[in-house]
Motif scaffolding. Structure first.
Motif, PDB file in Angstrom:
ATOM      1  N   VAL A   1       2.778  -6.599  18.050  1.00 32.12           N
ATOM      2  CA  VAL A   1       3.331  -6.811  16.954  1.00 32.12           C
ATOM      3  C   VAL A   1       3.396  -8.520  16.417  1.00 32.12           C
ATOM      4  N   THR A   2       2.908  -9.445  17.252  1.00 27.71           N
ATOM      5  CA  THR A   2       3.359 -10.517  17.380  1.00 27.71           C
ATOM      6  C   THR A   2       2.241 -11.534  17.120  1.00 27.71           C
ATOM      7  N   HIS A   3       0.154 -10.589  17.459  1.00 25.17           N
ATOM      8  CA  HIS A   3      -0.931 -11.249  17.913  1.00 25.17           C
ATOM      9  C   HIS A   3      -1.102 -11.129  15.983  1.00 25.17           C
ATOM     10  N   ARG A   4      -1.378 -12.953  16.454  1.00 24.95           N
ATOM     11  CA  ARG A   4      -2.261 -13.895  15.019  1.00 24.95           C
ATOM     12  C   ARG A   4      -2.789 -13.121  13.796  1.00 24.95           C
ATOM     13  N   ALA A   5      -3.668 -12.353  14.697  1.00 29.97           N
ATOM     14  CA  ALA A   5      -4.629 -11.833  13.439  1.00 29.97           C
ATOM     15  C   ALA A   5      -3.929  -9.790  13.218  1.00 29.97           C
ATOM     16  N   LEU A   6      -2.864 -10.216  12.811  1.00 31.68           N
ATOM     17  CA  LEU A   6      -1.913  -9.109  12.343  1.00 31.68           C
ATOM     18  C   LEU A   6      -1.059  -9.648  11.346  1.00 31.68           C
ATOM     19  N   VAL A   7      -0.826 -10.797  11.985  1.00 34.48           N
ATOM     20  CA  VAL A   7       0.230 -11.113  11.455  1.00 34.48           C
ATOM     21  C   VAL A   7       0.126 -12.371  10.056  1.00 34.48           C
ATOM     22  N   SER A   8      -1.845 -12.299  10.769  1.00 33.09           N
ATOM     23  CA  SER A   8      -2.350 -13.067   9.852  1.00 33.09           C
ATOM     24  C   SER A   8      -1.539 -13.397   8.122  1.00 33.09           C
ATOM     25  N   VAL A   9      -2.755 -14.267   7.054  1.00 33.40           N
ATOM     26  CA  VAL A   9      -2.620 -13.947   5.798  1.00 33.40           C
ATOM     27  C   VAL A   9      -2.733 -12.770   5.154  1.00 33.40           C
ATOM     28  N   ASP A  10      -3.911 -11.801   5.678  1.00 30.41           N
ATOM     29  CA  ASP A  10      -3.792 -10.537   5.256  1.00 30.41           C
ATOM     30  C   ASP A  10      -3.215  -9.626   5.425  1.00 30.41           C
ATOM     31  N   SER A  11      -2.035 -10.053   6.702  1.00 28.95           N
ATOM     32  CA  SER A  11      -1.521  -8.942   6.985  1.00 28.95           C
ATOM     33  C   SER A  11       0.097  -8.843   5.508  1.00 28.95           C
ATOM     34  N   HIS A  12      -0.695 -10.046   4.637  1.00 31.38           N
ATOM     35  CA  HIS A  12       0.437  -9.514   3.884  1.00 31.38           C
ATOM     36  C   HIS A  12       0.351  -9.339   2.656  1.00 31.38           C
ATOM     37  N   LEU A  13      -1.455  -8.703   2.497  1.00 34.79           N
ATOM     38  CA  LEU A  13      -1.553  -8.062   1.129  1.00 34.79           C
ATOM     39  C   LEU A  13      -2.294  -6.723   1.187  1.00 34.79           C
ATOM     40  N   LEU A  14      -2.090  -6.608   0.754  1.00 34.29           N
ATOM     41  CA  LEU A  14      -2.376  -4.636   0.012  1.00 34.29           C
ATOM     42  C   LEU A  14      -3.189  -3.851  -0.326  1.00 34.29           C
ATOM     43  N   SER A  15      -3.182  -2.707   0.065  1.00 34.40           N
ATOM     44  CA  SER A  15      -4.969  -1.721   0.483  1.00 34.40           C
ATOM     45  C   SER A  15      -5.156  -1.246  -1.234  1.00 34.40           C
ATOM     46  N   PHE A  16      -6.092  -0.234  -1.295  1.00 33.69           N
ATOM     47  CA  PHE A  16      -6.201   0.506  -2.393  1.00 33.69           C
ATOM     48  C   PHE A  16      -4.714   1.255  -1.703  1.00 33.69           C
ATOM     49  N   ASP A  17      -4.674   2.058  -1.127  1.00 38.94           N
ATOM     50  CA  ASP A  17      -3.834   2.786  -0.342  1.00 38.94           C
ATOM     51  C   ASP A  17      -2.152   2.969  -1.052  1.00 38.94           C
ATOM     52  N   TYR A  18      -2.617   1.201  -0.403  1.00 30.32           N
ATOM     53  CA  TYR A  18      -0.540   1.228  -0.528  1.00 30.32           C
ATOM     54  C   TYR A  18      -0.706   0.995  -2.026  1.00 30.32           C
ATOM     55  N   LEU A  19      -1.637   0.187  -2.402  1.00 30.84           N
ATOM     56  CA  LEU A  19      -1.251   0.225  -4.425  1.00 30.84           C
ATOM     57  C   LEU A  19      -0.874   1.458  -5.337  1.00 30.84           C
ATOM     58  N   ALA A  20      -2.101   2.933  -4.700  1.00 31.68           N
ATOM     59  CA  ALA A  20      -2.296   3.801  -4.928  1.00 31.68           C
ATOM     60  C   ALA A  20      -0.450   4.312  -5.052  1.00 31.68           C
ATOM     61  N   THR A  21       0.102   4.253  -3.755  1.00 32.54           N
ATOM     62  CA  THR A  21       1.123   5.178  -3.484  1.00 32.54           C
ATOM     63  C   THR A  21       2.495   4.624  -4.066  1.00 32.54           C
ATOM     64  N   GLN A  22       2.334   2.788  -4.375  1.00 32.64           N
ATOM     65  CA  GLN A  22       2.828   2.031  -4.861  1.00 32.64           C
ATOM     66  C   GLN A  22       3.648   2.659  -6.624  1.00 32.64           C
ATOM     67  N   LEU A  23       2.134   2.700  -7.298  1.00 35.94           N
ATOM     68  CA  LEU A  23       2.159   3.151  -8.389  1.00 35.94           C
ATOM     69  C   LEU A  23       1.697   4.473  -8.286  1.00 35.94           C
ATOM     70  N   LEU A  24       2.229   5.328  -7.681  1.00 39.96           N
ATOM     71  CA  LEU A  24       2.269   7.082  -8.078  1.00 39.96           C
ATOM     72  C   LEU A  24       0.722   7.741  -8.291  1.00 39.96           C
ATOM     73  N   LEU A  25       0.203   6.608  -8.372  1.00 38.11           N
ATOM     74  CA  LEU A  25      -1.474   7.562  -7.960  1.00 38.11           C
ATOM     75  C   LEU A  25      -1.933   8.238  -7.233  1.00 38.11           C
ATOM     76  N   SER A  26      -3.368   8.801  -7.838  1.00 38.38           N
ATOM     77  CA  SER A  26      -3.986   8.322  -6.132  1.00 38.38           C
ATOM     78  C   SER A  26      -5.059   7.823  -6.048  1.00 38.38           C
ATOM     79  N   ASP A  27      -5.202   8.007  -4.349  1.00 35.14           N
ATOM     80  CA  ASP A  27      -6.592   7.027  -4.298  1.00 35.14           C
ATOM     81  C   ASP A  27      -7.441   6.389  -4.986  1.00 35.14           C
ATOM     82  N   ARG A  28      -8.082   7.267  -5.456  1.00 32.91           N
ATOM     83  CA  ARG A  28      -9.347   7.122  -6.644  1.00 32.91           C
ATOM     84  C   ARG A  28      -8.604   7.173  -7.923  1.00 32.91           C
ATOM     85  N   THR A  29      -8.117   7.443  -8.725  1.00 33.02           N
ATOM     86  CA  THR A  29      -7.616   6.710  -9.156  1.00 33.02           C
ATOM     87  C   THR A  29      -7.038   5.545  -9.357  1.00 33.02           C
TER      88      THR A  29
END
Length: 277
Positions: A71-99
């Motif tokens: 959980v403290t590995h630098r590759a997992l807690v780098s700047v990208d760890s705070h970036l959001l994926s498509f599926d996360y956006l979809a979940t937060q916006l109540l949309l399907s991944d495809r939409t």
């Protein structure tokens, strides 16, 4: 990483890092720690070097576990760890991944590559970062957290989810005014899928009848039958159905259950007419 007294499954690792499980698998694959083979995730030599091992479970079968300090590995807690994926956006916006992908494409923030998705200048300005899977080379995109507050995106999502209700109409993303929420969902789906379509176009037969939707490039009609169909239109719809049968045209009929699951239902129905989306 030798202490394995409290190993974590990948889903537990994701939870600890405040990520979705899907996002966690995507990141680990991108780092080259795991790879997808058939229907299973397997460790790579790099993943084994980082301390990944397998655990056998009577209930879940074989799955990958990681040392607690991962959980403290630098590759997992780098700047990208705070970036959001498509599926996360979809979940937060109540949309399907495809939409969400189609909405971002429609906004001009992303475009399809030969494989994966490519970031445009507009997408970069909105907070997107181009990334590439280290093992496959397939490009993908991650997003800053503030993209969820982007006024352009939120307005487009609101338009897609709620439309604009007038006296007896619902405004769709492409400007069509339809008569009910179900028709608006169908219209938006066709538009975002890149399928040229007409709304309420006249049928090529005697009588004053029109089709709910018509795909001219494929000579295919789409009709909605459900609880939202105005009672005043029921007799016309029955008459239309008889006309469709007499004309022998291609027709897709959608009920309420199918409208609620358009991402699954419509691609399957369209494929019967050699239309892929």
């Amino acid at each position: 990483m030798s202490d394995k007294s409290h190993p974590l499954s990948t889903s537990a690792l994701a939870k600890t890092l405040d990520k979705t499980t899907k996002q966690m698998f995507t990141e680990l694959e991108s780092l080259g720690w795991i790879k997808r083979v058939d229907d299973s995730w397997l460790l790579t030599s790099k993943g084994e070097f980082e301390g990944g091992t397998y655990r056998e479970s009577a209930k879940f079968g074989r799955y990958i576990i990681w040392p607690s300090e991962t959980v403290t590995h630098r590759a997992l807690v780098s700047v990208d760890s705070h970036l959001l994926s498509f599926d996360y956006l979809a979940t937060q916006l109540l949309l399907s991944d495809r939409t969400i992908v189609l909405l971002l494409q429609e906004l001009g923030w992303i475009k399809a590559g030969r494989k994966g998705w490519l970031l445009t200048a507009l997408g970069e300005a909105a907070g997107g970062f181009q990334r590439e899977n280290r093992s496959t080379g397939i490009p993908y995109i991650m997003w800053r957290e503030d993209v969820l507050d982007n006024s352009i995106l939120t307005a487009r999502v609101t338009s897609f989810q709620q439309g604009s209700e007038g006296k007896n109409d619902y405004l769709c993303c492409d400007g069509h005014n339809v008569t009910c929420e179900a028709e608006r969902k169908i219209d938006n789906w066709l538009y975002l899928s890149g399928l040229l379509h007409a709304y309420r176009t006249g049928l090529p037969c005697e009588g004053d009848l029109d089709a709910d939707f018509y795909l001219p490039q494929h000579q295919l009609y789409i009709e909605y039958w459900g609880k939202e169909t105005p009672k005043s239109m029921l007799s016309a719809k029955i008459e239309k159905k008889e006309k469709f049968i007499k004309m022998g045209v291609d027709l897709i009929e959608l009920n309420d259950e199918e409208v609620a699951n358009l991402d699954e239902a419509l691609p399957r129905m369209l494929l019967k007419y050699n239309i892929e989306v």
